[in-house]
Write a protein that holds these residues in place. Structure first.
Motif, short mmCIF file in Angstrom:
data_model
loop_
_atom_site.label_atom_id
_atom_site.label_comp_id
_atom_site.label_asym_id
_atom_site.label_seq_id
_atom_site.Cartn_x
_atom_site.Cartn_y
_atom_site.Cartn_z
N GLY A 1 17.83 37.67 -0.77
CA GLY A 1 19.04 37.86 0.01
C GLY A 1 19.88 39.05 -0.40
O GLY A 1 20.90 39.33 0.24
N ARG A 2 19.47 39.78 -1.43
CA ARG A 2 20.25 40.93 -1.88
C ARG A 2 19.83 42.19 -1.14
O ARG A 2 18.70 42.29 -0.67
CB ARG A 2 20.06 41.12 -3.38
N ARG A 3 20.75 43.13 -1.06
CA ARG A 3 20.45 44.39 -0.40
C ARG A 3 19.65 45.28 -1.34
O ARG A 3 20.03 45.49 -2.49
CB ARG A 3 21.75 45.11 0.00
N PRO B 1 19.70 46.18 11.77
CA PRO B 1 19.96 45.12 10.78
C PRO B 1 19.74 45.62 9.36
O PRO B 1 18.88 46.46 9.09
CB PRO B 1 18.93 44.04 11.15
N GLN B 2 20.54 45.11 8.47
CA GLN B 2 20.44 45.52 7.07
C GLN B 2 19.22 44.89 6.42
O GLN B 2 18.89 43.73 6.67
CB GLN B 2 21.70 45.11 6.32
N ARG B 3 18.54 45.70 5.61
CA ARG B 3 17.37 45.19 4.90
C ARG B 3 17.81 44.29 3.76
O ARG B 3 18.76 44.59 3.02
CB ARG B 3 16.54 46.35 4.35
N ARG B 4 17.10 43.19 3.64
CA ARG B 4 17.37 42.22 2.58
C ARG B 4 16.06 41.87 1.89
O ARG B 4 15.01 41.78 2.52
CB ARG B 4 17.99 40.94 3.16
N ASP B 5 16.13 41.68 0.57
CA ASP B 5 14.94 41.24 -0.16
C ASP B 5 14.80 39.72 -0.05
O ASP B 5 15.65 39.05 0.52
CB ASP B 5 15.03 41.68 -1.63
#
Length: 493
Positions: free
Chosen positions: A99-101, A92-96
């Motif tokens: 909600g931004r990458r 899964p992509q990391r998100r802050d």
């Protein structure tokens, strides 16, 4: 005859790999290997690996998902091929939190993210308590150094305070060499967290170091008091004062008969006939400005206003002072119930200046006003005063006593005209859900008295002094509803 020179002929290495490194079979020739592309060679290598280890290829989902080619279901049944394993799920992509990458690379350490304030930010003004109902609370003095909550320095100091019985023996030759702000924070932690309390020997060890006999035994020079304590500004004795440390011991330590060495080269004598200058007494903390003498009321502390007045005359540089949970000001607290018989009239009169009913029935605050007035004249540089838990006698801060020739009162314009912050919190945490009605009403009376003191000080100054802020508690909505209902009932009666 001249020697014949033989020229060495270098042969070009063969471009064909040796037989041991070939991926060829008897049916393939060397020319065919050169004609193949890189993709064909890799496909041949995968095929040979799958044929040699069929079980491992099927069991390893990560390897088989990449190397096993996709085959239609009809052909798989026809050739009796095993089922292809499902591909591994993608990471899964990391998100802050927004909600931004985040930028590529490893995530930041947790300590960078969880710190709520900077390393050098001022300490929090939240009270120190254990969260229990009715437990006394303490507020830190403004401007005093305190490490950030949860930082490495904070954890180390707390660990030393909890193991103070061993640390004061193992590190007795190193504690006094720490920076002054770390020693100040260490004393505050030991005084608050060490169950036996901070003793006068512990205080002397941190501020002066071991005795001269111990230092000379190991070939160490005694420290220079003027240099190691010149930047020591805060002394926090919260919880230990009045329990394991008395005012008399503190007075002897701060203003005892210690001698300071006077260098001969720095002294210029007026005459050769004069005797050599002798070493005189020196203050242990010459630049002390923050002092906390807050006591623990649950341990029956023993404090004396008379001794405080004797020491206050030598602490004229104090700007912040905490007298949290101190009893009512009195010079003879043990004679509150004592009576003597007058030789002239024969009637029994009260021995002390304050009796058991002086405040409640008679409204007599003469002795308390006298003590506070003397204290204000001695500590005229105060800018912050903490009287947490002193709500039973804070009325003396705004009352007047009529004497024979003059009227005594606490001067908030001249003597204590520099005070800009006065803390009159109750020091007790109550919740209106489980607290009895009488306790809520008493809590409300304390708040009203603190408000009256603030109005009195502002009216007395009337723009001639500094603006003062009186910090006090606040009632919750449920507690305010209880107070309002009680007021309505009293108005009807």
């Amino acid at each position: 005859m001249p020697k014949k020179r033989r020229q060495t002929k270098y042969s070009k290495p063969p471009s064909v790999a040796p037989p041991a490194l070939r991926l060829s079979s008897p049916s393939h020739s060397t020319s065919e290997h050169h004609d193949r592309s890189v993709n064909e060679l890799l496909a041949n290598l995968r095929r040979s690996t799958l044929n040699s280890h069929p079980t491992a290829a099927v069991s390893s989902s990560g390897f088989s998902a990449v190397t096993t080619p996709s085959v239609p279901p009809a052909l798989r049944q026809l050739f009796q091929l095993p089922e292809a394993p499902t591909p591994a799920p993608r990471r899964p992509q990391r998100r802050d939190p927004s909600g931004r990458r985040p930028p590529p690379g490893p995530p930041p350490p947790r300590s960078w993210v969880t710190l709520s304030q900077a390393q050098h930010a001022p300490p929090s003004s939240s009270p120190r308590d254990d969260g229990t109902h009715g437990h006394n609370r303490y507020w830190p003095m403004p401007g005093a150094y305190a490490p950030a909550e949860g930082s490495l320095v904070d954890m180390v100091l707390k660990r030393i305070a909890l193991d103070w019985a061993q640390q004061r023996d193992w590190n007795r030759f190193y504690l006094y060499t720490l920076p002054s702000r770390l020693r100040s924070a260490l004393l505050a932690h030991v005084s608050d967290m060490y169950s036996p309390g901070l003793s006068i020997a512990d205080l002397q060890l941190v501020l002066l170091g071991p005795s001269e006999g111990e230092l000379s035994e190991y070939g160490l020079e005694p420290p220079d008091v003027n240099s190691i304590n010149s930047d020591f500004f805060c002394l926090d004795l919260t919880g230990s004062f009045g329990r394991s440390l008395s005012m008399k011991e503190l007075h002897e330590l701060l203003f005892g008969s210690r001698k300071t060495t006077v260098p001969a080269e720095d002294v210029v004598q007026d005459s050769w006939d004069l005797p050599a200058p002798s070493a005189g007494p020196v203050d242990l903390l010459p630049n002390l400005t923050h002092l906390s003498l807050a006591i623990d009321p649950s341990s029956t502390p023993s404090v004396s206003w008379k001794q405080l007045l004797s020491v206050a005359g030598k602490l004229t540089r104090l700007t912040e002072l905490s007298l949290a949970y101190w009893p009512e000001p009195s010079l003879t607290p043990n004679a509150k119930l004592a009576k003597v018989t007058s030789p002239t009239t024969g009637h029994s009169v009260q021995y002390g200046g304050t009796g058991p009913y002086s405040h409640s029935l008679d409204g007599d605050w003469t002795e308390a006003i006298l003590v506070l007035k003397r204290l204000s004249r001695l500590l005229y540089s105060l800018e912050y005063l903490d009287l947490t838990g002193c709500n039973d006698w804070v009325r003396a801060l705004r009352e007047k006593s009529d004497g024979e020739f003059r009227v005594d009162f606490v001067d908030w314009v001249g003597d204590w005209g520099k005070i800009s912050a006065l803390r009159l919190n109750s020091g007790y945490a109550i919740t209106a859900d489980d607290a009895p009605k009488s306790e809520v009403l008493r809590f409300s009376e304390w708040i009203e008295e603190a408000t009256a003191v603030e109005k009195h000080i502002r009216a007395q100054r009337a723009g001639r002094g500094r603006f003062i802020t009186v910090e006090r508690d606040a009632l919750s909505e449920t507690a305010q509803a209880i107070v309002d209902s009680e007021m309505v009932i009293n108005s009807l009666h």
